[in-house]
Motif scaffolding. Structure first.
Motif, PDB file in Angstrom:
ATOM      1  N   ILE A 352      11.064 -14.122   9.898  1.00 29.92           N
ATOM      2  CA  ILE A 352      11.368 -14.975   8.748  1.00 29.92           C
ATOM      3  C   ILE A 352      12.865 -15.232   8.730  1.00 29.92           C
ATOM      4  N   LEU A 353      13.259 -16.495   8.765  1.00 39.95           N
ATOM      5  CA  LEU A 353      14.670 -16.858   8.802  1.00 39.95           C
ATOM      6  C   LEU A 353      15.224 -17.063   7.395  1.00 39.95           C
ATOM      7  N   GLY A 354      16.536 -17.035   7.290  1.00 44.98           N
ATOM      8  CA  GLY A 354      17.195 -17.230   6.016  1.00 44.98           C
ATOM      9  C   GLY A 354      16.977 -18.603   5.431  1.00 44.98           C
ATOM     10  N   ASP A 355      16.617 -19.595   6.258  1.00 45.70           N
ATOM     11  CA  ASP A 355      16.366 -20.938   5.739  1.00 45.70           C
ATOM     12  C   ASP A 355      14.917 -21.123   5.301  1.00 45.70           C
ATOM     13  N   GLY A 356      14.139 -20.014   5.312  1.00 42.74           N
ATOM     14  CA  GLY A 356      12.772 -20.058   4.812  1.00 42.74           C
ATOM     15  C   GLY A 356      11.706 -20.263   5.863  1.00 42.74           C
ATOM     16  N   ARG A 357      12.098 -20.578   7.074  1.00 43.30           N
ATOM     17  CA  ARG A 357      11.095 -20.794   8.120  1.00 43.30           C
ATOM     18  C   ARG A 357      10.493 -19.472   8.586  1.00 43.30           C
ATOM     19  N   ASN A 358       9.235 -19.545   8.995  1.00 37.77           N
ATOM     20  CA  ASN A 358       8.470 -18.358   9.383  1.00 37.77           C
ATOM     21  C   ASN A 358       7.845 -18.602  10.743  1.00 37.77           C
ATOM     22  N   PHE A 359       8.036 -17.680  11.691  1.00 38.57           N
ATOM     23  CA  PHE A 359       7.498 -17.805  13.039  1.00 38.57           C
ATOM     24  C   PHE A 359       6.573 -16.624  13.323  1.00 38.57           C
ATOM     25  N   THR A 360       5.432 -16.914  13.909  1.00 38.43           N
ATOM     26  CA  THR A 360       4.471 -15.861  14.238  1.00 38.43           C
ATOM     27  C   THR A 360       4.648 -15.421  15.681  1.00 38.43           C
ATOM     28  N   GLY A 361       4.812 -14.122  15.869  1.00 39.12           N
ATOM     29  CA  GLY A 361       4.930 -13.544  17.197  1.00 39.12           C
ATOM     30  C   GLY A 361       3.942 -12.413  17.365  1.00 39.12           C
ATOM     31  N   ALA A 362       4.310 -11.387  18.131  1.00 35.74           N
ATOM     32  CA  ALA A 362       3.415 -10.254  18.366  1.00 35.74           C
ATOM     33  C   ALA A 362       4.236  -8.983  18.502  1.00 35.74           C
ATOM     34  N   SER A 363       3.652  -7.868  18.071  1.00 37.80           N
ATOM     35  CA  SER A 363       4.331  -6.588  18.179  1.00 37.80           C
ATOM     36  C   SER A 363       3.360  -5.458  17.889  1.00 37.80           C
TER      37      SER A 363
END
Length: 771
Positions: A352-363
Motif C-alpha cells: 500500500i503506497l502513500g498515495d493510496g494505491r494498493n498492489f497485490t503480491g505474494a509472501s
C-alpha cells in the motif's frame, strides 16, 4: 372476580399486540439471514484517523457507519489487517467506499482436504477411478536427491502391506541414520559421496550427515511430493493448511542421496542410478539439472537409457532457466522432461503506497508485522554505489539510505530471501521484491525473514516511478494468508525452461508440465524453510517452487499409471500422460505464459498440462522399444562407440537403411524447416513426411484424425484418416505429410493432431521452426 377478568383481558390484549411483533421479528431475522453474506474486510491501518487510539475502535466505527446492526465475527492483526462480518449488498458497497477500506472479499467455503495439488489435478474428486491402494503399493519410486528426513509423518507406513517381493534394496546406515529409520513406506535409503569427496575432500560430518539423512530439504520435499503418506494438519506457518499427501500415497519410496551441500557429481549420480536400477525401482525421479552435451556424454541420459531398458520410467526436471528459449536440460527422448505450471492457490500480500494505491503480491512472511503507520520507501538502485546495487547483493546497500525504510530490490542475481537479509543488515525494515522483465507477472511466495512481498513487473515499475516522482514516497506491507480458487490456472511458470530443444530440435521438449509453483511438501529438521544460515526456524513442511517440484509430481502420477497398467513400457506410460494432457482452460482459451501474459505454446508446455485421470485410460499410446531409440541414435550419425557409450551395449547401424530423426515413435512432433532467404516472394514450399505407430490399449474402436493449425502457411495431411482397432495391443501405422511455405529464420508455428473415437482424444502437438 372483576379484577381477574380485567387482568386476563389486559394480558390477552398485550399478547395480541406482541404476537404479530414476534412473527415480524422472526421474519426479519430470516430475511436478514438470506440477505447477508460474510465478508473479509481488508483495512489499511495507515489510514486510521488520529482520533482513534486503537485500530479495533476504528474498525468498529467504520462498520457501524456502514451497517449499524452488523456484528464483527473476528478482527485480524497479522494475517491481514481488518475483520470479518456479515453484510447486505448495500452495506458492503457502503463499507467498501469508506476511506481506509482496501477490499471486501466474499467468504468462500473451504474444505480441509489436501495440500492442493491432488485436488487441483482431480485426484481427490475421482479417487474411485484410481488403482487400488494394493496395486499402488507394488510400485516403487526411486529418488536421486539430497536424501530424506525419515521421522516425518509423511513416511508413516500405517496401513501398507509388506514390502513388495521384487524389492532388492536395503537401508544403509550412516551418520544420524539407522536401518530402523526405514519401514514399509521408506523401504530403502542409500548415499553416494565418493565422487564428491574426491574433489572437495572428506564430508564435514559436523555440518552434513554422511548418510541418507537429508540436511538440505530438497530430497525430502521431492520424495513426499511424489509418494508421501496422507498427513493431517500440514501447513507452513499457517499457510496452505490441509491434509498433505503425495501423488501416489500408497507407493513405496527409495531414497538415493547423491547430492550434497557442495553439489551433485556425475560419478555419484551414475552410481546412484545404477543401484536404483539394480534394486528394481519402477519409477526414477531426478530433480537434477542435466547436461546439454551429446547424449553419450550426458551421465543422466546414459543412466536413463539403461533404466528404460529395464522397464523403468525416468522423470527429470526441465530446468529453471526460463523464460529464455532453448534453455532446457535433460533432453534425451527416453527421459520424461517436466516443466512447471501454477496451481489455483496463492498467498496474497499487499503493498500500500502513500498515495493510496494498493498492489497485490505474494509472501509467506509470518513474523511481526510492520508498524501501522506508513514507512519511508526507497529503491535499492538509489541506495547503493554498486552497479548491481538494485539487486540487493551482499554489502551493496548504504545504511544511511535504507535505515528504517522499506527497500525495493530487483529480483535476480542472488536468493530472493537473501535480499531481505541484506536489507535488514543495512537497517531496512521491509522489502518489496520487484520482478524484472525476465519474470513478468510471476509471483513466487517465500518464507521471508523480514516483512516482504514479491510483486509482478507492472506493479514493480509503478512503484519505482512513484519513488522517482519527487514526493516523499511511503508504503506499508500487509499479509493475507491463503487464497484458493485462483484463476486462470494453471499458467506456465516464468522460470520453467523452454524449447526448442537446443540439442536435437527434431524432438519437442519439454514433454509436458505439472504443478511446480508454491508447492507444500515435507522438509528437513536440519535447516529452516529458506535454507539460509540465519534462518533458525524449524518446520515439518515447506513451500518452494521450481521444476524440481513438478518432476516428482509427474513421477508420482506415472506411478499411478504403472499401478493400473503394470505391463506398460516406460514409453507407453509417457505417451499416456502426454496425449491426454490439456492445453486450454475450460473456456477454450490457451494456457497463459505468465512471463508474457500471452498464450503459451508447445515450446513452453510440450504436450500440455498433465491430467492423471485421463492418463489412466488413454485409448491409444505411442510405444517405443530399445531398437527405436537405437535407430534414433543412428539418425544422429553416432558412431558405434558413441552408441555403445549411450546404451552400454553393442549396437550397429545398418548401412542399407535410411534413418530419420522424425521417425522416432514419439507422442509429439517437432518439424525443422529451412528458410529460403532469396526470392521470398515465391515462398518456396518444403514438404516432409513422418511415420508413427499407435497401439490400442482400450476397447475396440475406430479413431478418426483431425488437425488444427494456427496459420494458413501450413498444410498437414494424415493418411489414413481413420484407424480401426479390433483387439487389445493391436498396432496401426499412419503417415503425416507436412507442407509449409518458407518463412523468416527463427519463425515458429504450431498445430495439433488428434485421434478420437468419441470417448478418447489422443492429441499430439506439432511444432514448426524455420532455421
Amino acid at each position: 372476580m372483576k379484577i381477574q377478568k380485567y387482568l386476563f383481558q389486559l394480558l390477552l390484549f398485550i399478547s395480541l399486540l406482541l404476537f404479530p411483533y414476534h412473527i415480524n421479528v422472526k421474519a426479519e431475522n430470516k430475511h436478514d439471514q438470506l440477505e447477508r453474506r460474510t465478508y473479509i474486510v481488508h483495512m489499511d491501518k495507515s489510514h486510521m484517523p488520529a482520533s482513534f487510539e486503537d485500530h479495533h475502535e476504528w474498525y468498529y466505527s467504520s462498520l457501524r457507519s456502514a451497517a449499524d446492526s452488523a456484528q464483527m465475527l473476528y478482527t485480524y492483526n497479522s494475517v491481514i489487517h481488518g475483520f470479518s462480518t456479515r453484510l447486505t449488498d448495500e452495506e458492503a458497497t457502503s463499507l467498501e467506499n469508506q476511506p481506509g477500506t482496501l477490499s471486501l472479499v466474499p467468504e468462500t467455503r473451504y474444505e480441509l482436504h489436501t495440500t492442493r495439488t491432488p485436488a487441483f489435478l482431480g485426484l481427490g474428486i475421482n479417487d474411485k477411478l484410481l488403482p487400488t491402494s494394493t496395486s499402488q503399493g507394488d510400485v516403487i519410486i526411486g529418488l536421486i536427491d539430497t536424501g530424506v528426513w525419515p521421522e516425518l509423518k509423511s513416511f508413516d507406513d500405517m496401513g501398507l502391506d509388506p514390502v513388495p517381493s521384487s524389492w532388492k534394496g536395503e537401508c544403509e546406515e550412516g551418520t544420524n541414520f539407522k536401518s530402523s529409520n526405514c519401514n514399509r513406506k521408506l523401504i530403502g535409503a542409500r548415499f553416494f559421496c565418493k565422487g564428491y569427496e574426491a574433489i572437495l575432500g572428506p564430508i564435514d560430518e559436523s555440518t552434513e550427515s554422511k548418510s541418507p539423512r537429508d540436511d538440505d530439504g530438497h530430497g525430502t520435499h521431492t520424495a513426499t511430493t511424489a509418494a508421501g503418506s496422507a498427513t493431517t494438519s500440514a501447513n507452513l506457518f499457517g499457510y496452505a493448511s490441509g491434509t498433505a499427501r503425495g501423488m501416489a500415497p500408497h507407493a513405496r519410496i527409495a531414497a538415493y542421496k547423491a547430492c550434497w551441500l557442495g553439489g551433485c557429481f556425475t560419478s555419484d549420480i551414475l552410481a546412484a542410478m545404477e543401484k536404483a536400477i539394480d534394486e528394481r525401482v519402477d519409477i526414477l525421479s531426478m530433480s537434477i539439472g542435466g547436461s546439454i552435451s551429446e547424449y553419450y556424454r550426458d551421465t543422466v541420459a546414459v543412466g536413463a537409457f539403461t533404466a528404460m531398458k529395464k522397464g523403468i520410467l525416468v522423470s527429470c526436471s526441465a530446468g529453471n532457466a526460463g523464460p529464455d528459449s532453448g534453455s532446457l536440460s535433460n533432453l534425451a527422448p527416453w527421459i520424461t522432461t517436466v516443466g512447471a505450471g501454477t496451481i489455483d492457490r496463492d498467498f496474497p500480500a499487499y503493498v500500500i503506497l502513500g498515495d493510496g494505491r494498493n498492489f497485490t503480491g505474494a509472501s509467506l512472511y509470518s513474523g511481526k508485522p510492520l508498524p501501522s503507520k506508513l514507512l519511508s520507501l526507497t529503491y535499492a538502485g538509489k541506495a547503493s554505489n554498486m552497479t548491481s546495487g538494485s539487486f540487493c547483493m551482499t554489502g551493496s546497500l548504504n545504511s544511511e539510505d535504507v535505515k528504517g525504510k522499506i527497500v525495493v530490490c530487483d529480483r535476480g542475481g542472488n536468493s530472493r530471501v537473501q535480499k531481505g537479509l541484506v536489507v535488514r543488515k543495512a537497517g531496512g525494515v521491509g522489502m518489496i521484491l520487484a520482478n524484472t522483465e525476465a519474470y513478468g507477472e510471476e509471483l513466487v511466495a517465500d518464507a521471508h525473514l523480514i516483512p516482504a512481498a514479491s510483486l509482478g513487473l507492472k506493479g514493480a515499475e509503478d512503484i519505482k516511478k512513484y519513488i522517482s516522482s519527487g514526493r516523499k514516497p511511503t508504503a506499508t506491507i500487509g499479509f493475507s494468508g491463503t487464497e484458493l480458487g485462483v484463476q486462470p490456472s494453471p499458467v506456465v511458470a516464468s522460470f520453467s525452461s523452454r524449447g526448442p530443444n537446443p540439442l536435437t530440435p527434431e524432438i519437442l521438449k519439454p514433454d509436458l508440465i505439472a504443478p511446480g509453483v508454491n508447492i507444500l511438501a515435507g522438509w528437513t529438521g536440519k535447516v529452516g524453510p529458506t535454507g539460509l544460515d540465519g534462518d533458525t526456524r524449524h518446520v515439518s513442511f515447506n513451500i518452494i517452487s521450481g521444476t524440481s517440484m513438478s518432476c516428482p509430481h509427474l513421477s508420482g502420477l506415472a506411478a499411478l499409471v504403472k499401478a493400473s497398467h503394470p505391463e506398460w513400457s516406460p514409453a507407453a506410460i509417457k505417451s499416456a500422460l502426454m496425449t491426454t494432457a490439456y492445453t486450454a482452460y475450460k473456456n477454450g482459451k490457451t494456457i497463459i505464459d505468465v512471463a508474457t501474459g500471452l498464450p503459451s505454446t508447445p515450446f513452453d508446455y510440450g504436450a500440455g498440462h498433465v491430467d492423471p485421470i485421463a492418463a489412466l485410460d488413454p485409448g491409444l499410446v505411442y510405444d517405443a522399444t530399445v531398437k527405436d531409440y537405437v535407430d534414433f541414435l543412428c539418425a544422429l550419425n553416432y558412431s558405434s562407440d558413441q552408441i555403445k557409450h549411450t546404451t552400454a551395449e553393442e549396437y550397429s547401424c545398418s548401412s542399407s537403411k535410411t534413418y530419420k530423426l522424425g521417425d522416432l515413435n514419439y507422442p509429439s512432433f517437432a518439424v525443422t524447416l529451412e528458410t529460403t532467404p532469396e526470392n521470398q516472394d515465391r515462398k518456396a514450399m518444403s514438404t516432409m513426411k513422418y511415420t508413427r505407430t499407435l497401439t490400442n490399449v482400450g476397447r475396440p474402436a475406430t479413431y478418426k484424425a483431425s488437425v488444427s493449425t494456427h496459420t494458413a502457411s501450413l498444410k498437414v495431411i494424415v493418411e489414413p484418416e481413420s484407424l480401426s482397432f479390433n483387439t487389445i495391443n493391436e498396432k496401426k501405422s499412419f503417415t503425416v505429410t507436412v507442407s509449409a511455405d518458407s518463412m523468416p529464420s527463427g519463425t515458429s508455428s504450431f498445430a495439433h493432431l488428434t485421434w478420437s473415437d468419441g470417448k478418447h482424444t489422443v492429441t499430439s502437438p506439432i511444432a514448426f521452426t524455420w532455421i
